[in-house]
Motif scaffolding. Structure first.
Motif, PDB file in Angstrom:
ATOM      1  N   UNK A 126       0.803  -1.236   0.000  1.00 21.89           N
ATOM      2  CA  UNK A 126       0.000   0.000   0.000  1.00 21.89           C
ATOM      3  C   UNK A 126       0.830   1.279   0.000  1.00 21.89           C
ATOM      4  N   UNK A 127       2.045   1.228   0.489  1.00 20.37           N
ATOM      5  CA  UNK A 127       2.855   2.438   0.565  1.00 20.37           C
ATOM      6  C   UNK A 127       3.800   2.639  -0.586  1.00 20.37           C
ATOM      7  N   UNK A 128       3.938   1.662  -1.479  1.00 22.76           N
ATOM      8  CA  UNK A 128       4.888   1.763  -2.584  1.00 22.76           C
ATOM      9  C   UNK A 128       4.385   2.725  -3.653  1.00 22.76           C
ATOM     10  N   UNK A 129       5.304   3.522  -4.189  1.00 21.62           N
ATOM     11  CA  UNK A 129       4.960   4.467  -5.243  1.00 21.62           C
ATOM     12  C   UNK A 129       4.885   3.763  -6.585  1.00 21.62           C
ATOM     13  N   UNK A 130       3.916   4.148  -7.414  1.00 22.28           N
ATOM     14  CA  UNK A 130       3.810   3.570  -8.752  1.00 22.28           C
ATOM     15  C   UNK A 130       4.924   4.089  -9.653  1.00 22.28           C
ATOM     16  N   UNK A 131       5.316   5.343  -9.446  1.00 21.40           N
ATOM     17  CA  UNK A 131       6.401   5.969 -10.211  1.00 21.40           C
ATOM     18  C   UNK A 131       7.531   6.321  -9.234  1.00 21.40           C
ATOM     19  N   UNK A 132       8.307   5.351  -8.787  1.00 20.45           N
ATOM     20  CA  UNK A 132       9.282   5.596  -7.724  1.00 20.45           C
ATOM     21  C   UNK A 132      10.468   6.436  -8.194  1.00 20.45           C
ATOM     22  N   UNK A 133      10.974   7.227  -7.286  1.00 23.29           N
ATOM     23  CA  UNK A 133      12.155   8.040  -7.556  1.00 23.29           C
ATOM     24  C   UNK A 133      13.416   7.179  -7.469  1.00 23.29           C
ATOM     25  N   UNK A 134      14.485   7.606  -8.176  1.00 24.51           N
ATOM     26  CA  UNK A 134      15.758   6.881  -8.132  1.00 24.51           C
ATOM     27  C   UNK A 134      16.640   7.351  -6.985  1.00 24.51           C
ATOM     28  N   UNK A 135      16.328   8.503  -6.418  1.00 24.61           N
ATOM     29  CA  UNK A 135      17.202   9.079  -5.392  1.00 24.61           C
ATOM     30  C   UNK A 135      16.437   9.247  -4.084  1.00 24.61           C
ATOM     31  N   UNK A 136      17.166   9.085  -2.978  1.00 22.70           N
ATOM     32  CA  UNK A 136      16.603   9.260  -1.631  1.00 22.70           C
ATOM     33  C   UNK A 136      15.279   8.518  -1.492  1.00 22.70           C
ATOM     34  N   UNK A 137      15.335   7.263  -1.848  1.00 24.15           N
ATOM     35  CA  UNK A 137      14.119   6.448  -1.817  1.00 24.15           C
ATOM     36  C   UNK A 137      14.466   5.053  -1.305  1.00 24.15           C
ATOM     37  N   UNK A 138      14.835   4.926  -0.032  1.00 23.08           N
ATOM     38  CA  UNK A 138      15.319   3.636   0.483  1.00 23.08           C
ATOM     39  C   UNK A 138      14.258   2.548   0.548  1.00 23.08           C
ATOM     40  N   UNK A 139      12.995   2.916   0.658  1.00 24.97           N
ATOM     41  CA  UNK A 139      11.952   1.897   0.825  1.00 24.97           C
ATOM     42  C   UNK A 139      10.956   1.841  -0.338  1.00 24.97           C
TER      43      UNK A 139
END
Length: 386
Positions: A126-139
């Motif tokens: 539920x918390x995962x981004x559909x368009x995740x960032x490549x930087x500062x995104x450990x989880x």
């Protein structure tokens, strides 16, 4: 602090013009947007979702992994319309957009597995981004920034050489305008798109006024006093051409006077004389009614039916129905004409006429029923159709 002064340029919030809208949805141009997405973070997916759903750019960028689903076979998108992290607003979306976002979800899961060596747990999804960032995104919960999308979008627009500075948010207003032209009401549009300002709502009304005036020129039907009350005068679905409509149109603001539920076009009465027929408008061929009068006549019909139902005997009830039948036919014909043009629901939202309504061109243009009937009886229209 925000910059102040006369040099501040306001970004346009007008809808895209037709040629710009076509360019921004052209397959060749969309591939150029994909080429700017060096790390495949879903820039084209974001843009096509904005165009098809009218969501704000931030609402699409921040979509979660499980933002889409099927409910009773319908493709739905769940997003955060409150801007405070409540992903509980659902809207229907087109099938191509559903499949595109589903494919993006698969890519995002593959990126997660490649980075962490495992599939996400049920509690993580539920918390995962559909368009995740490549930087500062450990989880995997941080989406790409609006600034990142906006920068690539500006580069794309500049390369298309469209002759203007355009922003992604204009797609929202373009969709709203298209929905209005298709017959949706402002209430429905505001419910679908979220909180539109009153200022923008007024702007949409101004844009569609000219369209509405053109449409209302084609919805006239014969009145209660005609030989065939309610007869469609412009064909079932094919309106007459604009030149013919303008030739037959009456400037009711100058050549008519308001009557009960319509307009009187008998010139001696318009000039201030008395009515020789003792105001028997329903049986007079000089009486015209427009789409703006539909709700008024519907209420009158309900009143008549109530009188007939409370008649002391069947003979009296049958007589009353016979008396009301010509007007009922005119009302039914007007409803059929409005429905054929897709604006019946809009006509039913209009309240009883107010004095200021008579000064608006939309409601002050009508036609003589005999002229329109003669036009239909003369044969095929300008398109060659009977």
């Amino acid at each position: 602090m925000p910059f102040g002064g006369t040099g501040l340029r306001q970004r346009s919030r007008n809808p895209f013009s037709d040629n710009v809208a076509r360019a921004l949805t052209d397959e060749t141009n969309l591939r150029r947007l994909e080429e700017l997405d060096l790390n495949d973070r879903g820039l084209r997916d974001i843009w096509e979702t904005i165009v098809a759903t009218g969501r704000r750019c931030s609402e699409v960028v921040q979509l979660r992994l499980d933002c889409i689903g099927r409910y009773r076979g319908l493709a739905m998108l769940w997003h955060d319309q409150t801007k405070v992290g409540n992903y509980n607003e659902g809207i229907r979306i087109p099938e191509p957009i559903y499949h595109r976002l589903d494919a993006r979800r698969t890519k995002t899961l593959q990126l997660f597995e490649k980075r962490y060596g495992r599939t996400p747990a049920a509690a993580e999804r539920p918390g995962l981004a559909l368009f995740p960032s490549r930087v500062r995104n450990p989880n995997g919960q941080q989406p790409i920034s609006y600034g990142h999308f906006n920068q690539r979008f500006k580069t794309w627009i500049s390369g298309l050489d469209l002759g203007g500075a355009y922003v992604a948010h204009q797609a929202r207003h373009t969709l709203a305008t298209n929905l209005l032209r298709a017959g949706a009401t402002l209430t429905h549009i505001r419910r679908y798109l979220g909180q539109l300002s009153e200022r923008m709502a007024e702007h949409y009304v101004k844009i569609t006024n000219s369209d509405l005036e053109d449409v209302l020129n084609t919805i006239w039907v014969t009145g209660p006093g005609a030989p065939n009350p309610g007869e469609l005068l412009s064909g079932d679905t094919t309106p007459m051409d604009r030149e013919t409509a303008l030739a037959l149109a009456l400037d009711l603001s100058r050549r008519s006077t308001p009557a009960d539920g319509g307009f009187c076009t008998y010139q001696p009465v318009v000039d201030g004389g008395s009515c020789p027929w003792k105001l028997d408008c329903e049986n007079c061929d000089n009486f015209v009614l427009s789409g703006a009068d539909l709700l008024y006549w519907r209420r009158k019909a309900e009143q008549w039916r109530s009188i007939a139902e409370n008649a002391p005997d069947d003979a009296t009830a049958d007589y009353l129905h016979t008396v009301f039948e010509p007007t009922a036919q005119a009302i039914k014909g007007l409803e059929q004409a409005l429905a054929a043009l897709g604006i019946l629901d809009e006509a039913l939202t209009l309240d009883l006429r107010r004095p200021q309504d008579y000064f608006h061109r939309t409601w002050s243009t009508a036609f003589h029923a005999r002229d329109l009937a003669a036009l239909q009886a003369s044969g095929p229209d300008a398109t060659g159709k009977p």
